[in-house]
Design an enzyme around this catalytic site. Sequence first.
Site, PDB file in Angstrom:
ATOM      1  N   ALA A 187       0.460  -0.355   0.026  1.00  0.00           N
ATOM      2  CA  ALA A 187       0.002  -0.099   0.239  1.00  0.00           C
ATOM      3  C   ALA A 187       0.044   0.384   0.067  1.00  0.00           C
ATOM      4  O   ALA A 187       0.213   0.956  -0.340  1.00  0.00           O
ATOM      5  CB  ALA A 187       0.496  -0.106  -0.609  1.00  0.00           C
ATOM      6  N   THR A 207       3.370  -9.003   0.230  1.00  0.00           N
ATOM      7  CA  THR A 207       1.949  -8.486   0.682  1.00  0.00           C
ATOM      8  C   THR A 207       1.807  -6.967  -0.324  1.00  0.00           C
ATOM      9  O   THR A 207       0.681  -6.733  -0.307  1.00  0.00           O
ATOM     10  CB  THR A 207       2.016  -8.566   2.015  1.00  0.00           C
ATOM     11  OG1 THR A 207       2.897  -7.977   2.559  1.00  0.00           O
ATOM     12  CG2 THR A 207       1.380  -9.863   2.654  1.00  0.00           C
ATOM     13  N   GLU A 208       2.958  -6.345  -0.535  1.00  0.00           N
ATOM     14  CA  GLU A 208       2.852  -5.126  -1.120  1.00  0.00           C
ATOM     15  C   GLU A 208       4.105  -5.037  -1.943  1.00  0.00           C
ATOM     16  O   GLU A 208       5.308  -5.044  -1.467  1.00  0.00           O
ATOM     17  CB  GLU A 208       2.570  -4.154  -0.175  1.00  0.00           C
ATOM     18  CG  GLU A 208       1.447  -3.845   0.527  1.00  0.00           C
ATOM     19  CD  GLU A 208       1.406  -2.556   1.390  1.00  0.00           C
ATOM     20  OE1 GLU A 208       1.821  -1.558   1.104  1.00  0.00           O
ATOM     21  OE2 GLU A 208       0.651  -2.628   2.528  1.00  0.00           O
ATOM     22  N   ASN A 209       3.931  -4.555  -3.154  1.00  0.00           N
ATOM     23  CA  ASN A 209       5.078  -4.070  -3.931  1.00  0.00           C
ATOM     24  C   ASN A 209       4.437  -3.404  -5.287  1.00  0.00           C
ATOM     25  O   ASN A 209       3.647  -4.007  -5.878  1.00  0.00           O
ATOM     26  CB  ASN A 209       6.001  -5.268  -4.600  1.00  0.00           C
ATOM     27  CG  ASN A 209       7.082  -4.791  -5.347  1.00  0.00           C
ATOM     28  OD1 ASN A 209       7.296  -5.170  -6.573  1.00  0.00           O
ATOM     29  ND2 ASN A 209       7.920  -3.878  -4.774  1.00  0.00           N
TER      30      ASN A 209
END
Length: 569
Positions: A2, A412-414
Amino acid sequence: RAGTMLRTGIRLLALALCVSAGGDFDWTKNEKTSFYYGTFPTGFSWGVGSSAYQTEGAWNTDGKGMSIWDVFAHKKGKISSNETGDSSCEGYYKFKDDINLMKEMKLSHYRFSVSWPRILPSGLRSEHVNEKGIRYYSDLIDLLLDSKITPVVTLYHWDLPQVLQEKYGGWQNASMVGYFNEFANLCFERFGNRVKLWITFNNPWSISVEGYETGEHAPGLRTRGSGAYKAAHHIIKAHAKVWHTYDMKWRSKQKGLIGISLTADWGEPVDVSNQRDVEAAERYIHFYLGWFATPLFHGDYPAVMKEYIGRKSGQQGLGASRLPVFSPQEKSYVRGTVDFLGLGHYTTRYVTQKNYPSGFGDSYFADRDLAELVDPKWPDPGSEWLYSVPWGFRRLLNFVKAQYGNPMIYVTENGVSEKMLCTDLCDDWRMQYFREYINELLKAVRDGVNVKGYTAWSLLDGFEWDEGFSERFGLYFVDFRNKNKPRFPKASVQFYKRIISSNGFPSQREVESWKRKAVETCSSSNQLLAADPLIGHMEMVTEIVVPTVCTLCILLSAVFFMFLLRRRL
């Protein structure tokens, strides 16, 4: 971050005493190898992410209570252009359409968060359970499963019920540990028969530092030097309590896994042959990732955090360290409470040692005794904090492998943001970012890092916290000025879709064609976007009116200057 997340920019801070390098990580092995053509292991999971406050909208609909972000965003001057997430992407109403977008991309999983105040308006189960909120998430989960998309559910993505902030001080208060456990248990009870991957907290670094140290994020407190550590301490214990409760009560029936999502930049020594720079870089990682990972894997805070914060607290005349202490029982309780590690990552910093005198005052940043630097050659898409440095991703993943015993990892985020005056769906910089970062991930898998899945951030442009809608991470452009919030695919949608269908990068010839084909397909989307009267007007303003006005201003200035010059002569 995010996603969101690190708005503190580059901070030139302090210097350090010596600490030993941890684990088996080799700081001198910083080779930057050429692009690798190959594929991920069979069964590798590909997904996208979102969060409740950033995309759902419907902020006061169907019995939802107020969150700290509802309150924070409504305060003037807190958010860029005083924007709010009141309606955002209207995901609460459009989730069926969004799942269709995911199906077209052939995604394996979708990571989203449950809004605590949407299902418990006051934060407390004993007071009221909002069944309309429960039904929304239940319908979302059912439709994902019907579409053969695995739901990955985050329990806390920053939207604490406002009542708990007002009554107890939020994460400054130990009572949050029990209240969060009650909320988590309600989610396990209602959704656990269908959800097998749970994330307790998203990016607790940002919750702690930006929420309670700098005040950039909700609840906007500035308790310098202590508040962030106190909040983090309670978050770590809350995570452990949820893990133990699930383990005792639900695991045998539901067969799920409990993880946490930690977001961290990589810190690279300015001079890898200089031991003091190596120590500063390692300290940077331990104050960032290790602050939360080390207690959950090893039972206590990193030794370097205890040493530095303890020494500076003493120099400031305090009777005890500003870093809270785990009792022997608590160390045992928090250790090993991670079934998998969620890892968010966006960018890298060069790090060097720089002394920060204790007389400067209490501060998390001063406690680290280091300076962050960036290379001006690194690509910068527009956000002040996010530079594209793909090799740092592989380095971070290998550090986790060495430091924490090669745990199971889900990225989980990139992703990468954009800040543009004019709308252009042919986001070549984002395709390049995904190409290079996912390739470094592939190299890390070949290094033996135990990565099971990758989550691109994010599916949609959303409310980007204190940046409002000015910063966009989405694969899909959202027209926020249109009440229907239409979605338009950027070129990166097709590019990412090809990575997914190939499970990696099969050959040079094939990969080189992807970007060209993706750009070709985005031209039609640009035409659709331009057909929107409001967007067309925006583009006319930015592409025609603004340059014209600027030119006139320059001409008038020149005439005025000549007039003044004549008078003087």
